[in-house]
Design an enzyme around this catalytic site. Structure first.
Site, mmCIF file in Angstrom:
data_model
loop_
_atom_site.group_PDB
_atom_site.id
_atom_site.type_symbol
_atom_site.label_atom_id
_atom_site.label_comp_id
_atom_site.label_asym_id
_atom_site.label_seq_id
_atom_site.Cartn_x
_atom_site.Cartn_y
_atom_site.Cartn_z
ATOM 1 C CG ASP A 3 -2.106 0.898 1.102
ATOM 2 O OD1 ASP A 3 -3.199 0.380 0.803
ATOM 3 O OD2 ASP A 3 -1.962 2.126 1.279
ATOM 4 C CG ASP A 17 2.180 6.198 -5.401
ATOM 5 O OD1 ASP A 17 1.303 5.714 -6.143
ATOM 6 O OD2 ASP A 17 2.308 7.429 -5.214
ATOM 7 C CB VAL A 18 0.146 1.238 -8.025
ATOM 8 C CG1 VAL A 18 0.155 0.070 -7.058
ATOM 9 C CG2 VAL A 18 -1.121 2.081 -7.894
ATOM 10 C CG ASN A 45 -7.506 -4.155 -4.097
ATOM 11 O OD1 ASN A 45 -8.706 -4.313 -4.285
ATOM 12 N ND2 ASN A 45 -7.047 -3.393 -3.100
ATOM 13 C CE1 TYR A 78 -13.425 3.196 -9.005
ATOM 14 C CE2 TYR A 78 -15.620 2.724 -9.875
ATOM 15 C CZ TYR A 78 -14.521 2.353 -9.113
ATOM 16 O OH TYR A 78 -14.522 1.141 -8.470
ATOM 17 C CE LYS A 124 -11.559 0.504 -10.524
ATOM 18 N NZ LYS A 124 -10.476 -0.338 -9.967
ATOM 19 C CB THR A 141 -15.793 -0.345 1.048
ATOM 20 O OG1 THR A 141 -16.248 0.525 -0.006
ATOM 21 C CG2 THR A 141 -15.565 -1.747 0.487
#
Length: 257
Positions: free
Chosen positions: A38, A60-61, A87, A153, A157, A188
């Protein structure tokens, strides 16, 4: 489900909380050696401390240097990498397209799309060199159709699904399967924080979103539901599944009304 992940090395990005943390714990329960990753070091370390045998490697992706280092440090720790769950993702504040700031668009794409691209790019060879395995990406039903108030978003996706299919074709000969999970609305804190904005902007009365979920999905999906689906697609029981998108939405997208 049989424990087909015994001693397999698995990275779960964005696993400092939410769905990622539950996936990490589920995989460890099946015998995997889990890397909790993460961008929030403290969150990653806290999750890893609760999972037997897990280690935390912050990354950090959106940073190619970080993603490359994540793979290198995993190989240093375990000398192998078998599976990656890409993820890590974000949904920024809800806006109509005409009111979406460019920096919100770009930052959403950076995490949700660039992050998946970099994860695939830097993990594929390590998985192949470890005898093969899989990469699992996280898309969303928001990427299957128009998504009012969340254009960035939804677009990110949708692109993840296409990237997943392309990677599956390129990596099949290297014994690396690539699939996407396509969740519906998951229970969530992220959903909780956005619901009032959606209800207000869409002209729904308080509680209107819950009514839509009851009608279209039956209930909010639990993170455990997603973890179970992730486990299946990563396991040997899915050995002939690659380039696929598995929708986990309680039937939300299968209905016209």
């Amino acid at each position: 489900m049989s424990a087909t992940l015994e001693d397999k090395v698995v990275i779960v990005t964005g696993s400092g909380g939410g769905i990622g943390a539950v996936i990490a714990a589920r995989f460890a329960k099946e015998g995997a050696r889990v890397i909790v990753s993460d961008r929030d070091r403290g969150a990653a370390e806290a999750v890893a401390s609760r999972i037997s045998g897990a280690i935390a490697i912050p990354a950090d992706v959106t940073s190619e240097q970080d993603v490359s280092a994540l793979i290198e440090r995993t190989l240093e720790a375990h000398s192998a990498l078998h599976h990656v769950v890409a993820n890590a993702g974000v949904i920024r504040a809800s806006h109509p397209i005409a009111e979406t700031p460019l920096d919100v668009w770009r930052s959403t794409m950076s995490v949700n799309l660039d992050g998946v691209f970099l994860t695939i790019k830097h993990s594929a060879a390590a998985i192949a060199n470890s005898g093969g395995g899989s990469i699992l990406t996280l898309s969303s039903i928001s990427g299957t159709g128009g998504t009012p108030l969340a254009a960035a978003y939804g677009a990110s996706k949708a692109a993840v699904r296409n990237l997943t299919a392309t990677a599956a074709g390129e990596l099949r000969a290297q014994n690396v399967r690539v699939n996407a999970l396509v969740p519906g609305y998951v229970n969530t804190p992220l959903i909780d924080s956005e619901v009032p904005v959606w209800e207000s902007t869409m002209g729904l009365a308080p509680g209107g979103f819950a009514q839509i979920i009851d009608q279209k999905q039956g209930r909010l999906i639990s993170p455990e539901d997603i973890a179970d689906a992730a486990l299946f697609l990563t396991s040997d029981q899915a050995s002939m599944i690659t380039g696929s998108s598995l929708t986990v939405d309680g039937g939300f997208t299968s209905q016209l009304f």
